[in-house]
Design a protein around this motif. Sequence first.
Motif, PDB file in Angstrom:
ATOM      1  N   ALA A  35      16.509 -26.078 -13.287  1.00  0.00           N
ATOM      2  CA  ALA A  35      16.802 -26.523 -14.456  1.00  0.00           C
ATOM      3  C   ALA A  35      17.512 -28.162 -14.741  1.00  0.00           C
ATOM      4  N   ASN A  36      16.242 -28.301 -15.093  1.00  0.00           N
ATOM      5  CA  ASN A  36      16.484 -29.721 -15.659  1.00  0.00           C
ATOM      6  C   ASN A  36      16.406 -30.139 -16.549  1.00  0.00           C
ATOM      7  N   ALA A  53      19.605 -34.871 -17.485  1.00  0.00           N
ATOM      8  CA  ALA A  53      20.335 -35.617 -16.407  1.00  0.00           C
ATOM      9  C   ALA A  53      20.746 -37.117 -17.104  1.00  0.00           C
ATOM     10  N   GLU A  54      19.466 -37.137 -18.965  1.00  0.00           N
ATOM     11  CA  GLU A  54      20.778 -38.029 -19.266  1.00  0.00           C
ATOM     12  C   GLU A  54      22.045 -37.565 -20.669  1.00  0.00           C
ATOM     13  N   LYS A  70      25.224 -33.497 -21.925  1.00  0.00           N
ATOM     14  CA  LYS A  70      26.656 -34.280 -21.300  1.00  0.00           C
ATOM     15  C   LYS A  70      26.800 -33.415 -19.796  1.00  0.00           C
ATOM     16  N   ASN A  71      26.934 -34.328 -19.300  1.00  0.00           N
ATOM     17  CA  ASN A  71      27.010 -33.574 -17.654  1.00  0.00           C
ATOM     18  C   ASN A  71      26.314 -33.073 -16.602  1.00  0.00           C
ATOM     19  N   GLY A  72      24.694 -33.051 -17.522  1.00  0.00           N
ATOM     20  CA  GLY A  72      24.236 -32.147 -17.343  1.00  0.00           C
ATOM     21  C   GLY A  72      23.912 -30.743 -17.755  1.00  0.00           C
TER      22      GLY A  72
END
Lengths: 123, 162
Positions: A35-36, A53-54, A70-72
Amino acid sequence: MGIGLKKKDVLLALIILCVIGFTVLIRTYIGGAGANRVVIKVNGAIQGVYSLAEDREIEINEGTNILKIKNGEADMVEADCPDQLCVNQKPVSLDHESLICLPNRVVVEVESKEESEYDAVTN
Amino acid sequence: MKSKVAYFGVFTSLALIFSYVETLIPVNFGIPGVKIGLANLIIVTALYKMRLPDVFLLSVVRVVLSGFIFGNYFSIIYSLAGGILSLAVMAFLKRAGGFSVTGVSIAGGTFHNIGQLLVAMLVVETFSVIYYVPVLLAAGMLTGFVIGVTANEILKRLTAVK
Ligand SMILES: [Zn+2]
């Protein structure tokens, strides 16, 4: 105190437990790693796809809801809805987890890259 | 006839009190607005004390009143879907026979949550709420069990009072 469970009660409970087990299996199968990114939908229509990721802040629906990545993890940090339930939801990061704001019809869904059906609208 | 009206009034007020208590318990199943259905205790008890049409009326009156007092437009739709589906299943199992009050209540609790889930799916037009099915089913079963055991005790005492 007597609960007085009957044979059919136990059967019913077993069936429900089986359904629970089955849905847990499905969830583990469709969930899991990879999951991204998050898909943002308003009224069922896709408004955008953003990478987890951003780190960034996204205004949804011309600012009715503000999503923070934030932080994934994705978290609803602000909303103008009366119930504020979406803001109180925990941050999401697992595949198919979602943040829902019913009054504003906003859904933020986590998905993995393999499901590339939304690629056309990625910005 | 007199006692029927009295029953209805008492049950309605009790159900409203439970709806209020429910608003004080913050339970987060991940889907905004989903409730655990404490007022179902009154509905289960009523199911064994009143005629089905009266229980149905009680269920609807309860949802609409508590929706106006403690909730909003969405909570009414949620509770109505949960309440009606749950009552339909409970009435069916009770008529089918072979289930105890606890069994009927377990089914009611489970379907109460399934009804709410279906509405959530329709409103936000996403299937991702499926993700919460296991939690909702387990919670419904547990609440249904506790309510069933309690309703059973209440029913025993209600008969004694008569
Ligand atoms: Zn909201």
